[in-house]
Design an enzyme around this catalytic site. Structure first.
Site, PDB file in Angstrom:
ATOM      1  N   PRO A   1      -3.108  43.668  50.273  1.00  0.00           N
ATOM      2  CA  PRO A   1      -2.998  42.791  51.431  1.00  0.00           C
ATOM      3  C   PRO A   1      -1.876  43.267  52.357  1.00  0.00           C
ATOM      4  O   PRO A   1      -0.842  43.748  51.884  1.00  0.00           O
ATOM      5  CB  PRO A   1      -2.690  41.415  50.838  1.00  0.00           C
ATOM      6  CG  PRO A   1      -2.366  41.624  49.415  1.00  0.00           C
ATOM      7  CD  PRO A   1      -2.865  42.972  49.002  1.00  0.00           C
TER       8      PRO A   1
ATOM      9  N   GLY B   1       4.586  42.230  51.794  1.00  0.00           N
ATOM     10  CA  GLY B   1       5.643  42.716  50.887  1.00  0.00           C
ATOM     11  C   GLY B   1       5.094  43.481  49.701  1.00  0.00           C
ATOM     12  O   GLY B   1       5.822  43.782  48.756  1.00  0.00           O
ATOM     13  N   LEU B   2       3.799  43.798  49.724  1.00  0.00           N
ATOM     14  CA  LEU B   2       3.214  44.552  48.609  1.00  0.00           C
ATOM     15  C   LEU B   2       3.063  46.035  48.928  1.00  0.00           C
ATOM     16  O   LEU B   2       2.334  46.752  48.242  1.00  0.00           O
ATOM     17  CB  LEU B   2       1.868  43.944  48.206  1.00  0.00           C
ATOM     18  CG  LEU B   2       1.967  42.765  47.241  1.00  0.00           C
ATOM     19  CD1 LEU B   2       0.603  42.131  46.990  1.00  0.00           C
ATOM     20  CD2 LEU B   2       2.567  43.201  45.906  1.00  0.00           C
ATOM     21  N   GLY B   3       3.724  46.485  49.969  1.00  0.00           N
ATOM     22  CA  GLY B   3       3.830  47.924  50.188  1.00  0.00           C
ATOM     23  C   GLY B   3       2.613  48.577  50.835  1.00  0.00           C
ATOM     24  O   GLY B   3       2.389  49.768  50.627  1.00  0.00           O
ATOM     25  N   SER B   4       1.856  47.831  51.643  1.00  0.00           N
ATOM     26  CA  SER B   4       0.675  48.460  52.259  1.00  0.00           C
ATOM     27  C   SER B   4       1.096  49.564  53.247  1.00  0.00           C
ATOM     28  O   SER B   4       0.446  50.618  53.305  1.00  0.00           O
ATOM     29  CB  SER B   4      -0.228  47.432  52.948  1.00  0.00           C
ATOM     30  OG  SER B   4       0.435  46.831  54.015  1.00  0.00           O
TER      31      SER B   4
ATOM     32  N   ALA C   1       3.832  51.426  53.107  1.00  0.00           N
ATOM     33  CA  ALA C   1       4.326  52.585  52.348  1.00  0.00           C
ATOM     34  C   ALA C   1       3.159  53.355  51.745  1.00  0.00           C
ATOM     35  O   ALA C   1       3.131  54.595  51.792  1.00  0.00           O
ATOM     36  CB  ALA C   1       5.281  52.118  51.255  1.00  0.00           C
ATOM     37  N   ALA C   2       2.168  52.622  51.186  1.00  0.00           N
ATOM     38  CA  ALA C   2       0.995  53.290  50.605  1.00  0.00           C
ATOM     39  C   ALA C   2       0.253  54.058  51.699  1.00  0.00           C
ATOM     40  O   ALA C   2      -0.244  55.176  51.463  1.00  0.00           O
ATOM     41  CB  ALA C   2       0.079  52.271  49.933  1.00  0.00           C
TER      42      ALA C   2
ATOM     43  N   ASP D   1      10.262  52.192  49.151  1.00  0.00           N
ATOM     44  CA  ASP D   1       8.841  51.819  49.162  1.00  0.00           C
ATOM     45  C   ASP D   1       7.952  53.063  49.072  1.00  0.00           C
ATOM     46  O   ASP D   1       7.019  53.117  48.266  1.00  0.00           O
ATOM     47  CB  ASP D   1       8.509  51.038  50.446  1.00  0.00           C
ATOM     48  CG  ASP D   1       9.215  49.684  50.498  1.00  0.00           C
ATOM     49  OD1 ASP D   1       9.876  49.313  49.520  1.00  0.00           O
ATOM     50  OD2 ASP D   1       9.105  48.999  51.537  1.00  0.00           O
TER      51      ASP D   1
HETATM   52  C1  MEV Z   1      11.419  46.477  52.242  1.00  0.00           C
HETATM   53  O1  MEV Z   1      10.343  46.547  51.311  1.00  0.00           O
HETATM   54  C2  MEV Z   1      12.713  46.775  51.555  1.00  0.00           C
HETATM   55  C3  MEV Z   1      13.960  46.723  52.444  1.00  0.00           C
HETATM   56  O2  MEV Z   1      15.072  46.947  51.575  1.00  0.00           O
HETATM   57  C4  MEV Z   1      13.920  47.784  53.510  1.00  0.00           C
HETATM   58  C5  MEV Z   1      13.995  49.197  52.952  1.00  0.00           C
HETATM   59  O3  MEV Z   1      14.597  49.433  51.915  1.00  0.00           O
HETATM   60  O4  MEV Z   1      13.452  50.090  53.627  1.00  0.00           O
HETATM   61  C6  MEV Z   1      14.130  45.362  53.089  1.00  0.00           C
END
Ligand code: MEV
Length: 301
Positions: free
Chosen positions: A77, A81-84, A86-87, A124
């Site tokens: 999703p 905050g589940l890293g979409s 970054a993936a 991430d």
């Molecule tokens: C975001 O998933 C994590 C933060 O620490 C930002 C980062 O480390 O790039 C808020």
């Protein structure tokens, strides 16, 4: 070329990791895949406008040896905050660039994320590359994987063993942009000594969390998650929606906290009873995802 990468959540240390403190993230078995067909103007799923609108695709197209069409499929999703993101950066790095080892992909993916967001740490993208668990620390320790730098900061990335634990993510449905949250926290941290102290405390909690994780001690991990949450509230990234999901999950969990940038997005609970925890989160108005951790990182081809 095609590549896929897992989602992730941060167990300890978000925000503080941007300021040289350690953080721990775990990969989850939801995946995003990207395929790249070189040739022609930049496109995302065949659409030129969509390629410009997506900051990661746009930046990747400006850096890659060739432009073309990127097709993306995802089970992760978005913006919770589940890293979409970054993936996506990891999958783009694997599909569009001539890199085939984890360290090279992690470096390229961090460059894509940093280039698009202008800030943040490699936690991430490194977790989405390596899978399993990742510790990002200011100093080089055992199980070192690679080191990455941006501006004056260098982060050392390490592998961490993940014991068998059950987590439930609760999405508030409030979307937010990580880059904006990181900027807001930077302003607060400069102005407010209490916020700076909270960052230090998060660093200590994370170090203790790493030990508890190595011992597979769910009670201690949960307790430290609760402490981490208090400090995240102190740096101003908690919200009423997050707090009510955390409180709903807490009777069914060892501990619970927001995960990722905060300001909306998701919370995470460590639990023995994922069904009860998920039901409580849903009852409180959130969308629960029972997630399993995974050892599998980036897959090329
Ligand atoms: C975001 O998933 C994590 C933060 O620490 C930002 C980062 O480390 O790039 C808020």
């Amino acid at each position: 070329m095609q590549a896929s990468a897992p989602g992730k959540f941060i167990l300890f240390g978000e925000h503080a990791v941007v300021y040289g403190h350690p953080a721990v993230a775990l990969a989850v078995d939801l995946r995003l895949s990207a395929s790249f067909e070189p040739g022609g103007e930049p496109r995302l799923d065949g659409d030129a406008e969509a390629a410009v609108d997506n900051p990661y695709v746009e930046h990747a197209m400006s850096q890659a040896p060739e432009t073309g069409d990127v097709r993306v499929e995802s089970e992760i999703p978005r913006a919770v905050g589940l890293g979409s993101s970054a993936a996506l950066c990891v999958a783009l790095a694997g599909a569009m660039f001539d890199v085939d080892d984890e360290a090279g992909i992690a470096e390229r993916a961090f460059e894509l994320e940093h280039g698009a967001q202008g800030k943040g740490s490699p936690i991430d993208t490194s977790t989405a590359t390596h899978g399993s668990g990742v510790v990002v620390a200011p100093d080089r320790q055992e199980d070192h994987l690679w080191s990455l730098s941006a501006g004056d900061e260098t982060w050392h990335v390490h592998d961490v063993d993940v014991p068998d634990l059950s987590f439930v993510v609760g999405d508030t449905g409030v979307t937010r942009r990580t880059g904006r949250l990181v900027t807001e926290v930077a302003v607060r941290t400069t102005a407010d000594p209490a916020a700076r102290q909270a960052m230090e405390a998060i660093g200590q909690i994370t170090r203790r969390g790493m030990e508890a994780l190595a011992d597979g001690d769910a009670v201690r991990i949960g307790n430290l998650m609760d402490q981490n949450q208090k400090m995240l509230a102190r740096i101003g990234v908690n919200t009423d929606e997050l707090q009510s999901l955390i409180e709903a999950a807490r009777p069914h969990a060892f501990g619970a906290k927001l995960t990722g940038a905060g300001g909306g997005g998701s919370m995470i609970a460590l639990t023995e009873d994922p069904e009860a925890c998920a039901a409580a989160i849903e009852e409180a108005g959130g969308t629960p995802y029972v997630v399993s951790t995974t050892e599998t990182g980036v897959i090329l081809g």
